[in-house]
Design an enzyme around this catalytic site. Sequence first.
Site, PDB file in Angstrom:
ATOM      1  N   LYS A 215       0.903  -1.386  -0.119  1.00  0.00           N
ATOM      2  CA  LYS A 215      -0.173  -0.028   0.268  1.00  0.00           C
ATOM      3  C   LYS A 215       0.746   1.005   0.014  1.00  0.00           C
ATOM      4  O   LYS A 215       0.244   1.516  -1.037  1.00  0.00           O
ATOM      5  CB  LYS A 215      -0.950  -0.114   1.118  1.00  0.00           C
ATOM      6  CG  LYS A 215      -1.843   0.901   1.352  1.00  0.00           C
ATOM      7  CD  LYS A 215      -2.391   0.997   0.649  1.00  0.00           C
ATOM      8  CE  LYS A 215      -3.448   3.218   0.686  1.00  0.00           C
ATOM      9  NZ  LYS A 215      -4.310   3.050  -0.269  1.00  0.00           N
ATOM     10  N   CYS A 269      -4.659  10.285   1.123  1.00  0.00           N
ATOM     11  CA  CYS A 269      -2.958   9.033   0.837  1.00  0.00           C
ATOM     12  C   CYS A 269      -2.370   9.785   1.011  1.00  0.00           C
ATOM     13  O   CYS A 269      -0.479   9.709   1.256  1.00  0.00           O
ATOM     14  CB  CYS A 269      -3.877   8.138   0.100  1.00  0.00           C
ATOM     15  SG  CYS A 269      -5.371   7.469   1.004  1.00  0.00           S
TER      16      CYS A 269
HETATM   17  N1  LIG Z   1     -10.253   7.426   1.419  1.00  0.00           N
HETATM   18  C1  LIG Z   1      -9.795   7.263   0.943  1.00  0.00           C
HETATM   19  O1  LIG Z   1      -9.572   7.237  -0.493  1.00  0.00           O
HETATM   20  C2  LIG Z   1      -8.785   6.159   1.103  1.00  0.00           C
HETATM   21  C3  LIG Z   1      -7.790   5.425   0.417  1.00  0.00           C
HETATM   22  C4  LIG Z   1      -7.290   4.345   1.057  1.00  0.00           C
HETATM   23  C5  LIG Z   1      -7.414   3.839   1.922  1.00  0.00           C
HETATM   24  N2  LIG Z   1      -7.674   4.851   2.886  1.00  0.00           N
HETATM   25  C6  LIG Z   1      -7.420   4.749   3.721  1.00  0.00           C
HETATM   26  O2  LIG Z   1      -7.419   4.064   5.045  1.00  0.00           O
HETATM   27  C7  LIG Z   1      -8.668   4.836   6.222  1.00  0.00           C
HETATM   28  C8  LIG Z   1      -9.545   5.682   6.857  1.00  0.00           C
HETATM   29  O3  LIG Z   1     -10.616   6.610   5.533  1.00  0.00           O
HETATM   30  P1  LIG Z   1     -11.611   7.571   5.462  1.00  0.00           P
HETATM   31  O4  LIG Z   1     -10.671   8.236   4.236  1.00  0.00           O
HETATM   32  O5  LIG Z   1     -12.476   6.639   5.119  1.00  0.00           O
HETATM   33  O6  LIG Z   1     -11.534   8.528   6.611  1.00  0.00           O
HETATM   34  P2  LIG Z   1     -12.338   8.956   7.504  1.00  0.00           P
HETATM   35  O7  LIG Z   1     -12.037  10.601   8.319  1.00  0.00           O
HETATM   36  O8  LIG Z   1     -13.689   9.179   6.328  1.00  0.00           O
HETATM   37  O9  LIG Z   1     -13.715   7.991   8.430  1.00  0.00           O
HETATM   38  C9  LIG Z   1     -12.660   7.956   9.410  1.00  0.00           C
HETATM   39  C10 LIG Z   1     -13.319   7.863  10.164  1.00  0.00           C
HETATM   40  O10 LIG Z   1     -13.225   6.997  11.381  1.00  0.00           O
HETATM   41  C11 LIG Z   1     -13.503   7.775  12.571  1.00  0.00           C
HETATM   42  N3  LIG Z   1     -12.656   7.474  13.854  1.00  0.00           N
HETATM   43  C12 LIG Z   1     -12.455   7.249  14.262  1.00  0.00           C
HETATM   44  N4  LIG Z   1     -11.351   7.007  15.663  1.00  0.00           N
HETATM   45  C13 LIG Z   1     -12.678   6.178  15.641  1.00  0.00           C
HETATM   46  C14 LIG Z   1     -12.467   4.649  16.523  1.00  0.00           C
HETATM   47  N5  LIG Z   1     -11.576   4.286  17.471  1.00  0.00           N
HETATM   48  N6  LIG Z   1     -13.050   3.820  16.454  1.00  0.00           N
HETATM   49  C15 LIG Z   1     -14.312   3.804  14.990  1.00  0.00           C
HETATM   50  N7  LIG Z   1     -14.113   5.323  14.550  1.00  0.00           N
HETATM   51  C16 LIG Z   1     -13.275   5.844  14.678  1.00  0.00           C
HETATM   52  C17 LIG Z   1     -13.898   8.668  12.398  1.00  0.00           C
HETATM   53  O11 LIG Z   1     -15.224   9.552  13.213  1.00  0.00           O
HETATM   54  C18 LIG Z   1     -14.293   8.865  10.890  1.00  0.00           C
HETATM   55  O12 LIG Z   1     -16.204   8.853  10.605  1.00  0.00           O
HETATM   56  C19 LIG Z   1      -7.637   5.668   6.487  1.00  0.00           C
HETATM   57  O13 LIG Z   1      -6.095   4.775   6.815  1.00  0.00           O
HETATM   58  C20 LIG Z   1      -6.874   6.153   4.916  1.00  0.00           C
HETATM   59  O14 LIG Z   1      -5.891   6.643   4.247  1.00  0.00           O
HETATM   60  C21 LIG Z   1      -8.644   6.133   2.309  1.00  0.00           C
END
Ligand SMILES: NC(=O)c1ccc[n+]([C@@H]2O[C@H](COP(=O)([O-])OP(=O)(O)OC[C@H]3O[C@@H](n4cnc5c(N)ncnc54)[C@H](O)[C@@H]3O)[C@@H](O)[C@H]2O)c1
Length: 434
Positions: A215, A269
């Site tokens: 990743k 990311c």
């Molecule tokens: N957004 C993308 O396109 C993408 C793509 C690939 C990987 N990722 C990875 O995926 C992960 C999540 O990214 P995202 O964009 O969905 O983030 P996001 O901020 O959209 O969502 C994350 C959610 O997790 C919640 N949260 C925080 N701490 C928590 C806990 N302890 N228990 C339960 N909920 C909790 C937050 O309130 C939030 O709603 C990250 O590591 C990111 O790097 C994201």
Amino acid sequence: MKFNKICVLGLGYIGLPTASTFAAHGVKVVGVDVNPDIVDILRRGDIHIHEPGLRETYKTALASGNLTVTGRPEEADAYLITVPTPFHEDRSGEYNGQKYKLADMRAVISATEAILPFLRKGNLVVLESTSPPRTTLELVAPILARSGLKAGRDFHLVYSPERVLPGQILRELIENARVIGGVTPESAQAGADLYSIFVKGEIIKTDATSAEMVKLMENTYRDVNIAIANEFARLADKFGVDIWETIRLANRHPRVKILNPGPGVGGHCISVDPWFFVEAAPELTPLIYNARRVNDAQPRYVVEMIRRELGSLKDKKIAALGLAYKPDVDDLRESPAVEVVHALQNEGAKVKAWEPFKPDAKLPGIDMAPSLDDALKDCDVIILLVRHTEFVNLKPSEISAATRARLIFDTVNGWNANEWRTAGFQVARLGVGK
Ligand SMILES: NC(=O)c1ccc[n+]([C@@H]2O[C@H](COP(=O)([O-])OP(=O)(O)OC[C@H]3O[C@@H](n4cnc5c(N)ncnc54)[C@H](O)[C@@H]3O)[C@@H](O)[C@H]2O)c1
């Protein structure tokens, strides 16, 4: 392994589509988020993020009775951690006098701890959040060991990176190849069993640290390649050529694929993940470090170009089109467009920003226009910062009637310069030297 019920921790851009897709495929899903506002919105049947098709998939999942949304985990067969992994805003590391950013793993730690009371023999735990190398083995497994159960012996533990493209998440979740890194081969198999519920792409099993590396390598590869495109754009400016045309010509080489330059790199990311490598091994990552520095400096470079064009920025009225970090999404995290606007204002410009995907966004220090017309009506210059489809489709003749501005600055090669010139505009473009 069979999964009757799963628990997804973190209902954002990744967790909500994932939870909804599992539920739409007949699995009972408990979606958990620590943000009570998000839980409220979701429980009302609404969604808090823009992603094409998500509203429909979410509604179908809710209507099926398979998906519930709550603030705390429950006992389940599998736990998926999809929480944010940003970098610390207020702490940094240092190597040879050069500062680097540090991963903020607090959400992963608290989500893992939240699973502890419910973890049972035979369960599967999956970390999906993008994480520094060895996080699964050295951060997540030790926390889960506090339950008295051992990863790989008593329960399965997997790292499975998410590589969906925002804007196409629901399709790519299903169609993309999926890498599943287990702490043991049996764990990897359990992960493969879980994702094969909906994944139609290839499912590839490996070990957890390799999956973490995969990743980070993917996003770092893109960051470094964007950095070289940005440097090429600066060179094109200097040597009086058109970077967009020269890239097009260079890419006619069968083994060259240069990416596009732009106002910088943003989002949750690509602008974040390379730092995880730098933090893990600063002595081994000078190229990755410097690519990050090049891309982080690009908004400043764009502002310099605009200043060069205008002489001075003081009191110039500027319409900034787009604040998202990339086209056709509503995500403003780490957006270089936002940085450009701040930097313009620091130089004394008066900027009105229009972001059609998030017109109600409240960003400290940024004057958000309620509409495109409002942004345009009283400006001297129009700057295109994001290649949103609706901006690309704007008709120069109509814009000409809506504004007194006669200069456009295109940072993303979104507009046909000749059409704008014909409509009476002077055109400046990133990477097009005079
Ligand atoms: N957004 C993308 O396109 C993408 C793509 C690939 C990987 N990722 C990875 O995926 C992960 C999540 O990214 P995202 O964009 O969905 O983030 P996001 O901020 O959209 O969502 C994350 C959610 O997790 C919640 N949260 C925080 N701490 C928590 C806990 N302890 N228990 C339960 N909920 C909790 C937050 O309130 C939030 O709603 C990250 O590591 C990111 O790097 C994201």
